[in-house]
Design an enzyme around this catalytic site. Structure first.
Site, PDB file in Angstrom:
ATOM      1  NE  ARG A   1     113.010  37.021 -17.937  1.00 36.52           N
ATOM      2  CZ  ARG A   1     113.911  36.823 -16.965  1.00 36.52           C
ATOM      3  NH1 ARG A   1     113.797  37.463 -15.799  1.00 36.52           N
ATOM      4  NH2 ARG A   1     114.922  35.996 -17.148  1.00 36.52           N
TER       5      ARG A   1
ATOM      6  CG  ASP B   1     114.124  34.224 -19.947  1.00 40.01           C
ATOM      7  OD1 ASP B   1     112.992  34.736 -19.884  1.00 40.01           O
ATOM      8  OD2 ASP B   1     115.086  34.619 -19.255  1.00 40.01           O
TER       9      ASP B   1
ATOM     10  CD  GLN C   1     121.302  30.536 -16.420  1.00 36.62           C
ATOM     11  OE1 GLN C   1     122.064  29.801 -15.794  1.00 36.62           O
ATOM     12  NE2 GLN C   1     121.278  31.850 -16.240  1.00 36.62           N
TER      13      GLN C   1
ATOM     14  CD  GLN D   1     116.999  29.959 -16.154  1.00 41.83           C
ATOM     15  OE1 GLN D   1     117.041  29.294 -15.128  1.00 41.83           O
ATOM     16  NE2 GLN D   1     117.393  31.212 -16.200  1.00 41.83           N
ATOM     17  CG  ASP D   2     118.197  30.342 -20.815  1.00 46.70           C
ATOM     18  OD1 ASP D   2     117.144  31.003 -20.773  1.00 46.70           O
ATOM     19  OD2 ASP D   2     119.257  30.726 -20.297  1.00 46.70           O
TER      20      ASP D   2
END
Length: 336
Positions: free
Chosen positions: A299, A235, A191, A213-214
């Site tokens: 999510r 995400d 991340q 990611q992130d």
């Protein structure tokens, strides 16, 4: 250059550059040169160190000669302006040094005017440095870049290239990037946050957020995003803030999925509301959502996650089921 072309020529290529070159030879000047060649719109004089001069019609000319004469403007009763330029043409050469110079708990707004360029540094705006504005010269011209991951920084929350803990932070016309290698689904510790926003009453106008990611840690507080470009894969907007995203472009860079395959390899949001009593959530209004992959809208990271999309156009990369409940059906009832 359009933001979509940046997605292809800058962000994808920047990861390849870092994997193949930067991790072996940590030379920011080399990375800067390669980013320019990739098409990032910055002044050509940034090839040179700030103490050098560059040729012009056979003469040596000081690169600061054409610097805007009215920058920084004089202070007034409500506003102070600091100037950041990598070539040494004004007060500071790094963003962090400008932040550090701001008086603690100042009631005046401090505008940090950041000239075009790639600022390869990790920037922290502490809780005591309130009422700060980052004023870039365009999200395709000014960027703060770093490459920490959850592994290298001892946790996702600490991996942000920029971390804002103060209240009343504003950013305009600037990009925030985390250029760590793109992780695959299920990779551990990969991340990589571009910016973490943990103060109250933050606002972003015309900003870019680049990562995988992130990407955008919309951690806590009340935040507003207008005309922003947000790119990632898994995400890539997450946290437990109460935030409104208006007229923003949301772009998935998850790997393309062949026609007929049902695999999911990305998600736009992961909201973190832990209690029904928390007045938090993400709202996306008049936005557009596209890119690559086959992804969920979000999510349910925490039991009471809450996300709303209104008047937003979406491409067919969104999986028909829309949302993922983290294998806990009780989470479905609270906010998607």
């Amino acid at each position: 250059m359009s933001l979509k072309s940046i997605s292809l020529t800058l962000v994808v290529a920047i990861f390849a550059v870092l994997e193949s070159t930067f991790m072996i030879n940590p030379n920011p000047s080399l990375i800067l040169k390669q980013l320019i060649e990739l098409g990032f719109t910055i002044d050509a004089h940034l090839y040179y160190h700030h103490h050098n001069k560059h040729p012009s019609k056979g003469k040596l000319v000081n690169i600061c000669d054409d610097f805007p004469p009215d920058i920084p403007p004089p202070d007034n009763n409500t506003t102070s302006t600091l100037c950041v330029d990598p070539n040494g043409c004004c007060n500071f050469t790094t963003v962090q040094s400008a932040v550090d110079s701001v008086a603690n708990f100042s009631q005046k707004r401090t505008i940090i005017w950041i000239n075009s360029g790639i600022y390869y540094e990790k920037v922290i705006v502490p809780r005591t440095k309130q009422n700060i504005t980052f004023q870039g010269q365009g999200c395709t011209s000014t960027a703060i870049v770093w490459n920490d991951t959850a592994n290298s920084s001892h946790g996702t929350f600490y991996s942000g290239s920029v971390q804002v803990f103060s209240n009343n932070f504003i950013a305009k016309n600037i990009s925030f990037m985390n250029v760590a290698p793109i992780p695959g689904p299920g990779d551990m510790g990969a991340q990589a946050v571009a910016i973490r926003i943990s103060g109250d009453q933050a606002a972003f106008w015309g900003c870019g957020f680049f990562g995988a990611q992130d990407t955008l840690h919309d951690d806590r507080g009340r935040h507003y995003f207008k005309d922003c470009y947000i790119q990632g894969s898994i995400d890539f907007i997450f946290g437990n803030a109460k935030s409104l995203y208006q007229d923003c472009q949301l772009i998935s860079m998850a790997n393309p999925v062949a026609a007929g395959q049902r695999m999911i390899n990305g998600a736009v949001t992961a909201h973190g509301r832990s209690s029904k009593d928390e007045n938090t959530g993400f709202a996306f209004v008049n936005c557009s959502l596209g890119g690559t992959g086959r992804i969920w809208l979000g999510r349910a990271w925490r039991p009471f996650s809450r996300v709303v999309f209104a008047f937003t156009s979406m491409s067919d990369i969104i999986a028909p089921e829309g949302w993922n409940d983290f294998n806990d059906p009780t989470r479905d009832q609270y906010g998607f």
